[in-house]
Write a protein that holds these residues in place. Structure first.
Motif, PDB file in Angstrom:
ATOM      1  N   ARG A   1       0.848  -1.256  -0.036  1.00 37.94           N
ATOM      2  CA  ARG A   1       0.062  -0.046  -0.062  1.00 37.94           C
ATOM      3  C   ARG A   1       0.998   1.300   0.016  1.00 37.94           C
ATOM      4  NH1 ARG A   1      -4.304  -1.636   4.773  1.00 37.94           N
ATOM      5  NH2 ARG A   1      -4.940  -3.529   3.850  1.00 37.94           N
ATOM      6  N   ILE A   2       2.025   1.085   0.505  1.00 40.83           N
ATOM      7  CA  ILE A   2       2.867   2.256   0.531  1.00 40.83           C
ATOM      8  C   ILE A   2       3.217   2.791  -0.857  1.00 40.83           C
ATOM      9  CG2 ILE A   2       5.031   1.135   0.329  1.00 40.83           C
ATOM     10  CD1 ILE A   2       4.518   3.795   2.818  1.00 40.83           C
ATOM     11  N   CYS A   3       2.848   2.133  -1.824  1.00 40.46           N
ATOM     12  CA  CYS A   3       3.188   2.510  -3.349  1.00 40.46           C
ATOM     13  C   CYS A   3       2.340   3.588  -3.684  1.00 40.46           C
ATOM     14  CB  CYS A   3       3.280   1.341  -4.174  1.00 40.46           C
ATOM     15  SG  CYS A   3       4.916   0.285  -3.610  1.00 40.46           S
ATOM     16  N   ARG A   4       1.107   3.168  -3.160  1.00 43.74           N
ATOM     17  CA  ARG A   4      -0.177   4.135  -3.710  1.00 43.74           C
ATOM     18  C   ARG A   4      -0.260   3.823  -5.037  1.00 43.74           C
ATOM     19  NH1 ARG A   4      -2.286   7.892  -0.533  1.00 43.74           N
ATOM     20  NH2 ARG A   4      -4.068   7.496  -1.706  1.00 43.74           N
ATOM     21  N   ARG A   5      -0.626   2.750  -5.566  1.00 46.16           N
ATOM     22  CA  ARG A   5      -0.524   2.228  -7.087  1.00 46.16           C
ATOM     23  C   ARG A   5      -1.821   2.810  -7.639  1.00 46.16           C
ATOM     24  NH1 ARG A   5       1.605  -4.106  -7.401  1.00 46.16           N
ATOM     25  NH2 ARG A   5       0.655  -3.924  -5.223  1.00 46.16           N
ATOM     26  N   GLU A   6      -3.018   2.790  -6.796  1.00 41.39           N
ATOM     27  CA  GLU A   6      -3.880   3.470  -7.484  1.00 41.39           C
ATOM     28  C   GLU A   6      -3.844   4.770  -7.809  1.00 41.39           C
ATOM     29  OE1 GLU A   6      -3.831   4.392  -3.028  1.00 41.39           O
ATOM     30  OE2 GLU A   6      -3.126   2.752  -4.259  1.00 41.39           O
ATOM     31  N   LEU A   7      -2.961   5.525  -7.583  1.00 43.13           N
ATOM     32  CA  LEU A   7      -2.617   7.100  -7.934  1.00 43.13           C
ATOM     33  C   LEU A   7      -1.916   7.304  -9.214  1.00 43.13           C
ATOM     34  CD1 LEU A   7      -2.063   8.838  -4.483  1.00 43.13           C
ATOM     35  CD2 LEU A   7      -4.127   8.493  -5.615  1.00 43.13           C
TER      36      LEU A   7
ATOM     37  N   VAL B   1      -2.474  14.418 -22.265  1.00 40.01           N
ATOM     38  CA  VAL B   1      -1.687  15.688 -23.144  1.00 40.01           C
ATOM     39  C   VAL B   1      -1.434  16.879 -22.407  1.00 40.01           C
ATOM     40  CG1 VAL B   1      -1.720  16.811 -25.484  1.00 40.01           C
ATOM     41  CG2 VAL B   1      -2.045  14.319 -25.237  1.00 40.01           C
ATOM     42  N   SER B   2      -2.791  17.241 -21.937  1.00 38.11           N
ATOM     43  CA  SER B   2      -2.825  18.760 -21.492  1.00 38.11           C
ATOM     44  C   SER B   2      -2.569  19.124 -19.951  1.00 38.11           C
ATOM     45  CB  SER B   2      -4.402  19.129 -21.607  1.00 38.11           C
ATOM     46  OG  SER B   2      -5.215  18.504 -20.835  1.00 38.11           O
ATOM     47  N   GLU B   3      -2.749  17.835 -19.232  1.00 36.09           N
ATOM     48  CA  GLU B   3      -2.493  18.198 -17.890  1.00 36.09           C
ATOM     49  C   GLU B   3      -1.352  17.056 -17.352  1.00 36.09           C
ATOM     50  OE1 GLU B   3      -5.603  18.430 -14.890  1.00 36.09           O
ATOM     51  OE2 GLU B   3      -7.167  18.502 -16.796  1.00 36.09           O
ATOM     52  N   TYR B   4      -1.301  15.967 -17.882  1.00 38.59           N
ATOM     53  CA  TYR B   4      -0.536  14.876 -17.191  1.00 38.59           C
ATOM     54  C   TYR B   4       0.881  14.971 -17.549  1.00 38.59           C
ATOM     55  CZ  TYR B   4       0.493  10.611 -14.313  1.00 38.59           C
ATOM     56  OH  TYR B   4       1.130   9.559 -13.394  1.00 38.59           O
ATOM     57  N   ALA B   5       1.156  14.832 -18.926  1.00 42.14           N
ATOM     58  CA  ALA B   5       2.473  14.893 -19.507  1.00 42.14           C
ATOM     59  C   ALA B   5       3.348  15.823 -18.977  1.00 42.14           C
ATOM     60  CB  ALA B   5       2.334  14.574 -21.148  1.00 42.14           C
ATOM     61  N   PRO B   6       2.966  17.110 -18.992  1.00 41.67           N
ATOM     62  CA  PRO B   6       3.844  18.087 -18.728  1.00 41.67           C
ATOM     63  C   PRO B   6       4.244  18.071 -17.189  1.00 41.67           C
ATOM     64  CG  PRO B   6       1.855  18.951 -19.746  1.00 41.67           C
ATOM     65  CD  PRO B   6       1.585  17.549 -19.354  1.00 41.67           C
ATOM     66  N   ARG B   7       3.776  17.285 -16.478  1.00 36.88           N
ATOM     67  CA  ARG B   7       4.059  17.220 -15.067  1.00 36.88           C
ATOM     68  C   ARG B   7       4.426  15.793 -14.639  1.00 36.88           C
ATOM     69  NH1 ARG B   7      -1.405  19.414 -11.834  1.00 36.88           N
ATOM     70  NH2 ARG B   7      -0.105  18.941 -10.064  1.00 36.88           N
TER      71      ARG B   7
ATOM     72  N   ARG C   1      -5.370  12.143 -11.580  1.00 36.32           N
ATOM     73  CA  ARG C   1      -5.320  13.778 -11.191  1.00 36.32           C
ATOM     74  C   ARG C   1      -4.971  13.921  -9.583  1.00 36.32           C
ATOM     75  NH1 ARG C   1      -9.882  15.704 -13.542  1.00 36.32           N
ATOM     76  NH2 ARG C   1      -8.702  16.633 -15.323  1.00 36.32           N
ATOM     77  N   GLU C   2      -5.547  13.055  -8.660  1.00 38.01           N
ATOM     78  CA  GLU C   2      -4.913  12.991  -7.391  1.00 38.01           C
ATOM     79  C   GLU C   2      -3.445  12.501  -7.091  1.00 38.01           C
ATOM     80  OE1 GLU C   2      -5.767  13.081  -3.160  1.00 38.01           O
ATOM     81  OE2 GLU C   2      -6.606  14.045  -4.684  1.00 38.01           O
ATOM     82  N   GLY C   3      -3.366  11.681  -8.052  1.00 35.89           N
ATOM     83  CA  GLY C   3      -1.880  11.373  -8.055  1.00 35.89           C
ATOM     84  C   GLY C   3      -0.735  12.445  -8.371  1.00 35.89           C
ATOM     85  N   LEU C   4      -1.167  13.316  -9.325  1.00 33.30           N
ATOM     86  CA  LEU C   4      -0.582  14.708  -9.771  1.00 33.30           C
ATOM     87  C   LEU C   4      -0.369  15.456  -8.347  1.00 33.30           C
ATOM     88  CD1 LEU C   4      -1.822  15.639 -13.157  1.00 33.30           C
ATOM     89  CD2 LEU C   4       0.413  15.018 -12.567  1.00 33.30           C
TER      90      LEU C   4
END
Length: 290
Positions: A119-125, A245-251, A175-178
């Motif tokens: 669970r420490i990995c938070r793979r769901e994020l 493309v717009s939110e995830y890749a840049p971060r 998005r929560e992972g970000l």
């Protein structure tokens, strides 16, 4: 499609729970408790992870829904795991030694312990994957989905109508992972974007998401599948791609090492155990490889 343990582990506990029976030695109450917990685990697993259950051929799994991939569903599953572990730890290991239930006890205990540790990995994020993401497993699911009767066709269509909700929930989780600093490496993200771009260029009737329609010639079924893919599935995939493309890749993170994630070193060790059942320090694994 990411339960907390490998497919083979679930298959093992399913087989072990099914094979226990006569010839057992030791307190009957403890043996009965182990079997009850294993049966309960398997039943709940198939309900919470029905697509995984489909992939390994578990009977009685629901075929009209997708995985429960929301963060709330993940938390509920973890709460169940905790209760199973508490109950299993109340069974003395020596009480089932030498009996068929010893196998069930050992497999279930390791599945739960490894899942709790990971669970420490938070793979769901950070569920995005160019090797095991929904863009890969849904076409395979289409080859395995039971068909051939009116009831099975209705269940298949219900599952396909649930795909957009699953995909949109993946966006929420990413998005929560970000927000919390859990992302995939940028190269992985770009690979998924490329895959999705290619998929979205195909018309619905030729989409890998519609291969389900090729396996049942009942009049109207193909039209129903194609309509769901065209009107619901592909728009959800397009939303997912736009988000990447717009939110995830840049971060997304530049580093590929797990240590770039929060508590990444602990995660690495947990994943070693989750994939091998061995609680080893990652450095010792590296030295063994050397």
């Amino acid at each position: 499609m990411r339960p907390a343990m490998p497919i083979v582990a679930v298959a093992l506990i399913w087989s072990a729970a099914a094979s226990t029976g006569c010839g057992s030695r030791g307190p009957a109450a403890h043996r009965s408790q182990v079997n009850r917990l294993a049966d309960e685990y398997v039943a709940q697993f198939s309900q919470t992870h029905p697509v995984y259950a489909l992939f390994i051929g578990m009977p009685d799994a629901p075929n009209d829904r997708m995985e429960q991939n929301s963060l709330a569903a993940k938390a509920a599953w973890e709460a169940r795991e905790d209760r199973w572990m508490v109950a299993l730890d109340r069974v003395p290991a020596e009480a089932v030694r030498g009996s068929p239930e010893e196998i069930t006890y050992g497999i279930l205990h390791e599945i739960l312990a490894a899942s709790i540790q990971s669970r420490i990995c938070r793979r769901e994020l950070w569920p995005l994957s160019q090797q095991a993401g929904f863009q890969i497993f849904i076409p395979v699911m289409g080859q395995l989905q039971p068909l051939g009767t009116a009831k099975l066709r209705a269940e298949a269509l219900a599952r396909w109508r649930a795909i957009p909700g699953y995909v949109d929930t993946e966006v929420q989780n990413l998005r929560e992972g970000l927000r919390l600093g859990y992302t995939q490496p940028r190269g992985n993200v770009e690979a998924v974007i490329h895959q999705l771009t290619d998929l979205l260029e195909l018309p619905a009737e030729r989409s890998p998401f519609a291969t389900l329609a090729d396996r049942d010639s009942t009049p109207g079924f193909r039209d129903s599948v194609v309509a769901v893919v065209r009107d619901a599935v592909l728009p959800a995939v397009d939303r997912y791609r736009t988000f990447l493309v717009s939110e995830y890749a840049p971060r997304a993170r530049v580093e590929t090492a797990l240590t770039a994630l929060p508590r990444g070193a602990e995660c690495y060790r947990a994943l070693v155990r989750d994939n091998t059942t061995l609680d080893l320090d990652p450095d010792s694994v590296f030295q063994l490889g050397q």
